[in-house]
Enzyme design. Structure first.
Site, short mmCIF file in Angstrom:
data_model
loop_
_atom_site.label_atom_id
_atom_site.label_comp_id
_atom_site.label_asym_id
_atom_site.label_seq_id
_atom_site.Cartn_x
_atom_site.Cartn_y
_atom_site.Cartn_z
N ASN A 193 0.58 -0.92 0.07
CA ASN A 193 -0.03 0.00 0.15
C ASN A 193 0.95 1.40 -0.20
OD1 ASN A 193 -2.31 1.17 0.22
ND2 ASN A 193 -1.72 1.37 2.60
N HIS A 233 0.67 5.04 1.19
CA HIS A 233 -0.31 6.28 1.98
C HIS A 233 0.72 7.79 2.59
CE1 HIS A 233 -1.99 6.87 5.83
NE2 HIS A 233 -1.05 7.68 6.28
N SER A 267 4.50 6.69 2.71
CA SER A 267 5.36 5.87 2.44
C SER A 267 4.88 4.68 1.55
CB SER A 267 4.91 5.77 4.13
OG SER A 267 5.58 6.93 4.70
N ASP A 290 -2.25 0.57 8.55
CA ASP A 290 -1.62 1.74 8.06
C ASP A 290 -0.43 1.68 8.79
OD1 ASP A 290 -2.53 3.07 5.50
OD2 ASP A 290 -3.39 4.66 6.90
#
Length: 215
Positions: free
Chosen positions: A107, A109, A136, A145
């Site tokens: 992912n 972020h 990030s 997260d």
């Protein structure tokens, strides 16, 4: 060639960066499918224009988050992915989903994690009076997260910034570092081991930042 499935909810600008990196050969992989939870996600147009298989799987048609994620797993696994990439996929994933793709779920972020987990990261950085912000790329774990960070990029935050100007600056860096991390994974250089990210056999520092190295 690694098989990649990308999940989106919106415009798909990070998806486009990864499409371009695959097309140029920078990423030694192929996007096998793009799946969206919203039918109006513009990223579906980007994928179709690139000849990539698309699918809409609306969360609104499922009774629970668990039922939706079970269906999403079935849809993803039809493409036998080596890597699942979240590119603006605005869903909190169930533990069962995360565990199913453990070590192959990435992912991006829009903050310098662990700062500003969750939503509204740009406004929160402005409100806090920060002088820097960023993004990030991290492996996804059950903690929102909170998975091990692979790579970060910083941007300056100026006194006259608003969400729009700061977001644009962060997006430029997202489009730079996300394809690089996907490249590392597809080169078999990047792994997740427990709560740590490893590159070329070395543990990555949680606050490692991108530089001009693109190898």
């Amino acid at each position: 060639m690694k098989s990649i499935v990308v999940l989106i909810s919106g415009s798909g600008s990070n998806l486009q960066a990864i499409i371009d990196a695959c097309s140029s050969g920078f990423i030694p992989g192929k996007i096998s499918a793009v799946i969206a939870n919203k039918a109006n996600a513009y990223g579906l147009v980007r994928a179709s224009d690139a000849g990539i298989t698309t699918q809409v799987l609306s969360h609104k048609t499922y009774a629970s988050r668990d039922h939706y994620d079970e269906a999403l797993i079935d849809a993803i696994d039809q493409h036998q992915p080596d890597l699942v990439v979240l590119a603006g996929f605005m869903r909190i994933l169930t533990p069962a989903f995360v565990q199913h793709y453990a070590g192959r779920l990435l992912n991006i972020h829009p903050s310098l994690l662990p700062k500003y987990q969750g939503l509204n990261t740009h406004q929160r950085a402005i409100d806090a009076g920060d002088n820097e912000h960023g993004c990030s790329v991290h492996f996804v774990t059950e903690q929102l997260d909170g998975g091990p960070v692979v790579l970060q990029a910083k941007v300056p935050l100026f006194s006259d910034d608003d969400v729009a100007t700061l977001s644009e600056r962060v997006h430029e860096q997202e489009h730079r570092i996300y394809p690089l991390v996907v490249r590392w994974f597809c080169q078999n250089r990047l792994q997740q081991q427990a709560d740590q990210a490893w590159l070329d056999g070395n543990i990555l520092a949680a606050n490692g930042y991108a530089n001009d190295e693109e190898d």
